[in-house]
Design a protein around this motif. Structure first.
Motif, short mmCIF file in Angstrom:
data_model
loop_
_atom_site.label_atom_id
_atom_site.label_comp_id
_atom_site.label_asym_id
_atom_site.label_seq_id
_atom_site.Cartn_x
_atom_site.Cartn_y
_atom_site.Cartn_z
N LYS A 30 36.07 24.45 5.83
CA LYS A 30 35.78 23.68 7.18
C LYS A 30 34.68 24.62 7.79
O LYS A 30 34.56 25.02 8.99
CB LYS A 30 36.72 23.54 8.09
N PRO A 31 33.61 25.13 6.93
CA PRO A 31 32.33 25.60 7.57
C PRO A 31 31.79 24.76 8.50
O PRO A 31 31.64 23.50 8.41
CB PRO A 31 31.75 26.33 6.46
N GLU A 53 38.55 52.16 3.63
CA GLU A 53 39.72 51.63 3.11
C GLU A 53 40.33 50.83 4.23
O GLU A 53 40.29 51.22 5.48
CB GLU A 53 40.56 52.95 3.02
N ASN A 54 41.33 49.85 4.09
CA ASN A 54 41.90 48.79 5.00
C ASN A 54 40.99 48.04 5.87
O ASN A 54 41.30 47.48 6.79
CB ASN A 54 42.71 49.70 6.01
N ASP A 55 39.71 47.78 5.38
CA ASP A 55 38.62 47.12 6.18
C ASP A 55 37.97 46.21 5.20
O ASP A 55 37.03 46.43 4.66
CB ASP A 55 37.60 48.27 6.81
N LEU A 56 38.89 44.99 4.94
CA LEU A 56 38.44 44.03 4.04
C LEU A 56 37.56 42.94 4.91
O LEU A 56 38.29 42.52 5.96
CB LEU A 56 39.28 43.45 3.24
N PHE A 57 36.61 42.43 4.64
CA PHE A 57 36.00 41.10 5.15
C PHE A 57 35.60 40.06 4.19
O PHE A 57 35.41 40.61 2.83
CB PHE A 57 35.17 41.60 5.90
N VAL A 58 35.43 38.96 4.52
CA VAL A 58 34.86 37.68 3.71
C VAL A 58 33.84 37.29 4.26
O VAL A 58 33.43 37.08 5.42
CB VAL A 58 36.10 36.54 3.78
N ARG A 59 32.86 36.99 3.33
CA ARG A 59 31.46 36.07 3.43
C ARG A 59 31.67 34.76 2.78
O ARG A 59 32.06 34.58 1.52
CB ARG A 59 30.44 36.96 2.89
N PHE A 60 31.18 33.74 3.49
CA PHE A 60 31.30 32.47 3.01
C PHE A 60 29.76 32.06 3.01
O PHE A 60 28.87 32.06 3.99
CB PHE A 60 31.92 31.30 4.02
N ILE A 61 29.23 31.74 1.83
CA ILE A 61 27.73 31.57 1.51
C ILE A 61 27.59 30.11 0.96
O ILE A 61 28.56 29.75 0.16
CB ILE A 61 26.97 32.37 0.59
N TYR A 62 27.03 29.23 1.78
CA TYR A 62 26.65 27.87 1.15
C TYR A 62 25.40 27.55 0.94
O TYR A 62 24.61 27.52 2.01
CB TYR A 62 27.41 26.91 2.33
N ASN A 63 24.91 27.31 -0.29
CA ASN A 63 23.68 26.89 -0.74
C ASN A 63 22.50 28.20 -0.33
O ASN A 63 21.59 27.75 0.12
CB ASN A 63 23.12 25.67 -0.35
N GLY A 64 23.11 29.41 -0.49
CA GLY A 64 22.37 30.51 -0.31
C GLY A 64 22.25 30.88 1.27
O GLY A 64 21.57 32.06 1.67
N GLU A 65 23.05 30.29 2.23
CA GLU A 65 23.04 30.62 3.61
C GLU A 65 24.50 30.99 3.92
O GLU A 65 25.33 30.25 3.92
CB GLU A 65 22.67 29.14 4.54
N LEU A 67 27.31 31.41 6.34
CA LEU A 67 27.89 30.43 7.45
C LEU A 67 29.09 31.37 8.03
O LEU A 67 29.92 31.90 7.48
CB LEU A 67 28.44 29.40 6.84
N SER A 68 29.27 31.26 9.31
CA SER A 68 30.38 31.65 10.04
C SER A 68 31.39 30.67 10.18
O SER A 68 31.17 29.51 10.53
CB SER A 68 29.92 32.12 11.61
N LEU A 69 32.74 31.12 10.10
CA LEU A 69 33.75 30.25 9.72
C LEU A 69 34.33 30.12 11.43
O LEU A 69 34.23 31.01 12.06
CB LEU A 69 34.84 30.66 9.19
N ASP A 70 34.96 29.15 11.66
CA ASP A 70 35.29 29.02 13.32
C ASP A 70 36.22 29.96 13.86
O ASP A 70 36.21 30.20 15.08
CB ASP A 70 36.04 27.41 13.50
#
Length: 87
Positions: A30-31, A53-65, A67-70
């Motif tokens: 649901k981006p 360490e202990n600082d993980l994050f996720v990036r969501f990329i759709y068609n090269g852009e 996006l921020s998730l809700d």
């Protein structure tokens, strides 16, 4: 030490699918995006990064852009915010 164990997970995966598969994954994550159809050669990438360490994050990329998730406070979504978003 991180709460997550990524040992044994490949650092690179390739998956080929039809537009309906991409649409189904987008329905799950649901981006925010404004499209009525999935364009030819559409793709999305989920990247898991570690700043410290202990600082993980996720990036969501759709068609090269990217996006921020809700449920994420910024485009680079903390792993905890991402888990809440997916629940």
């Amino acid at each position: 030490m991180s709460d997550f164990d990524f040992s044994g997970i490949p650092k690179y995966r390739l998956y080929s699918a039809h537009d309906t598969n991409v649409a189904n994954f987008l329905a799950i994550f649901k981006p925010p995006f404004d499209q009525e159809y999935i364009p030819y050669a559409a793709n999305f990438i989920l990247e898991v990064w570690q700043r410290r360490e202990n600082d993980l994050f996720v990036r969501f990329i759709y068609n090269g852009e990217q996006l921020s998730l809700d449920n994420c406070s910024m485009a680079d979504c903390s792993i905890y915010e991402f888990i809440v978003h997916m629940e």
